[in-house]
Design a protein around this motif. Structure first.
Motif, short mmCIF file in Angstrom:
data_model
loop_
_atom_site.label_atom_id
_atom_site.label_comp_id
_atom_site.label_asym_id
_atom_site.label_seq_id
_atom_site.Cartn_x
_atom_site.Cartn_y
_atom_site.Cartn_z
N UNK A 214 46.69 -32.01 -11.36
CA UNK A 214 45.43 -32.25 -10.70
C UNK A 214 45.09 -31.11 -9.76
N UNK A 215 43.80 -30.84 -9.58
CA UNK A 215 43.39 -29.82 -8.62
C UNK A 215 43.37 -30.37 -7.21
N UNK A 216 43.41 -31.69 -7.07
CA UNK A 216 43.38 -32.32 -5.75
C UNK A 216 44.79 -32.54 -5.23
N UNK A 217 44.99 -32.49 -3.91
CA UNK A 217 46.29 -32.90 -3.37
C UNK A 217 46.51 -34.38 -3.66
N UNK A 218 47.75 -34.77 -3.88
CA UNK A 218 48.01 -36.16 -4.27
C UNK A 218 47.61 -37.15 -3.18
N UNK A 219 47.57 -36.71 -1.95
CA UNK A 219 47.11 -37.60 -0.88
C UNK A 219 45.70 -38.10 -1.16
N UNK A 220 44.83 -37.18 -1.53
CA UNK A 220 43.44 -37.52 -1.82
C UNK A 220 43.31 -38.15 -3.20
N UNK A 221 44.03 -37.62 -4.16
CA UNK A 221 43.93 -38.13 -5.52
C UNK A 221 44.35 -39.60 -5.60
N UNK A 222 45.47 -39.93 -5.00
CA UNK A 222 45.96 -41.31 -5.06
C UNK A 222 45.03 -42.27 -4.32
N UNK A 223 44.52 -41.82 -3.18
CA UNK A 223 43.58 -42.66 -2.44
C UNK A 223 42.31 -42.89 -3.24
N UNK A 224 41.85 -41.84 -3.92
CA UNK A 224 40.65 -41.93 -4.75
C UNK A 224 40.87 -42.91 -5.90
N UNK A 225 42.00 -42.81 -6.58
CA UNK A 225 42.32 -43.73 -7.68
C UNK A 225 42.42 -45.17 -7.18
N UNK A 226 43.00 -45.34 -6.00
CA UNK A 226 43.15 -46.68 -5.44
C UNK A 226 41.80 -47.33 -5.13
N UNK A 227 40.84 -46.53 -4.65
CA UNK A 227 39.53 -47.10 -4.34
C UNK A 227 38.82 -47.54 -5.62
N UNK A 228 38.96 -46.77 -6.70
CA UNK A 228 38.32 -47.15 -7.96
C UNK A 228 38.92 -48.45 -8.51
N UNK A 229 40.23 -48.59 -8.42
CA UNK A 229 40.89 -49.81 -8.87
C UNK A 229 40.48 -51.00 -8.01
#
Length: 239
Positions: A214-229
């Motif tokens: 991913x081009x995003x840091x996992x801090x942001x990526x995981x939070x982003x995925x969590x909001x979609x779920x």
């Protein structure tokens, strides 16, 4: 016509008040570290997703807390609530902060630093969500945005196509943030100081959390995925 004019005047007065608040808060911005990297243990990623149901706006704030050294998630929380503040360009923090504060209150661990899916100093009045939230939470913050919102007609320069390269975004002779290439052959992300951190350290921490998928840091990526779920689950529950 008179009604529309009255609404417009009311909206202008609201923006004027918000503008005054942001300019007052700017005095509390310190783009320098108030911590040592050696002491950094817990870093949180924060993101928010929105939806509407029966003309009522809702939002969910998800926070993922990482161990800085191992990059493992040690805690995750979410808070779902009604959104009382309208979307006004340039004043997103006033809409998001109530959800963020409620989510932070659910944490059992206390992050040393927060990373936000959004801007910090890279904002027309230097008061993006990362900066405003830092003042509210009393913690260092970093803004990491997926796209660049042009400030005073200033474009960014594309960084070289190599991992970790960047170009600074300079507005009125001042560095507001930077376009950062986290991986080869991917679009840059946009990093800025939130508060109590300098731009080089913010970049270093951001790159620390970037992985190969991913081009995003996992801090942001995981939070982003969590909001979609979380948003998907809330919509299903309310059908």
């Amino acid at each position: 016509m008179q009604k529309n004019s009255a609404v417009k005047q009311m909206d202008n007065k609201v923006e004027e008040k918000l503008n005054v608040i942001q300019h007052q808060l700017r005095k509390k911005i310190h783009c320098e570290n108030n911590f040592s990297l050696d002491e950094l243990k817990l870093v949180a990623g924060v993101d928010i997703a929105y939806w509407s149901d029966n003309e009522v706006d809702y939002g969910v704030c998800c926070i993922q807390v990482f161990d800085y050294l191992t990059k493992k998630v040690i805690e995750e929380v979410e808070y779902v609530g009604k959104v009382e503040f309208p979307y006004i360009s340039g004043y997103l923090a006033f809409r998001e902060l109530p959800l963020i504060v409620k989510a932070v209150q659910k944490l059992k661990n206390t992050p040393d630093l927060y990373m936000f899916d959004g801007n910090g100093y890279l904002h027309i009045r230097n008061m993006g969500i990362a900066t405003h939230a830092s003042i509210e939470l009393g913690k260092p913050t970093i803004g990491v945005a997926k796209t660049y919102s042009k400030i005073k007609n200033v474009n960014f320069t594309m960084p070289p196509n190599s991992k970790g390269t960047f170009t600074d975004i300079v507005v009125d002779g001042e560095v507001y943030g930077r376009a950062l290439r986290t991986r080869v052959d991917v679009k840059p992300i946009f990093v800025s100081c939130g508060n109590w951190i300098d731009l080089n350290t913010a970049t270093q921490i951001t790159m620390h959390f970037v992985e190969e998928d991913s081009r995003l840091p996992i801090t942001i990526r995981y939070a982003d995925l969590a909001t979609h779920e979380a948003r998907k689950y809330q919509k299903l529950m309310n059908k």
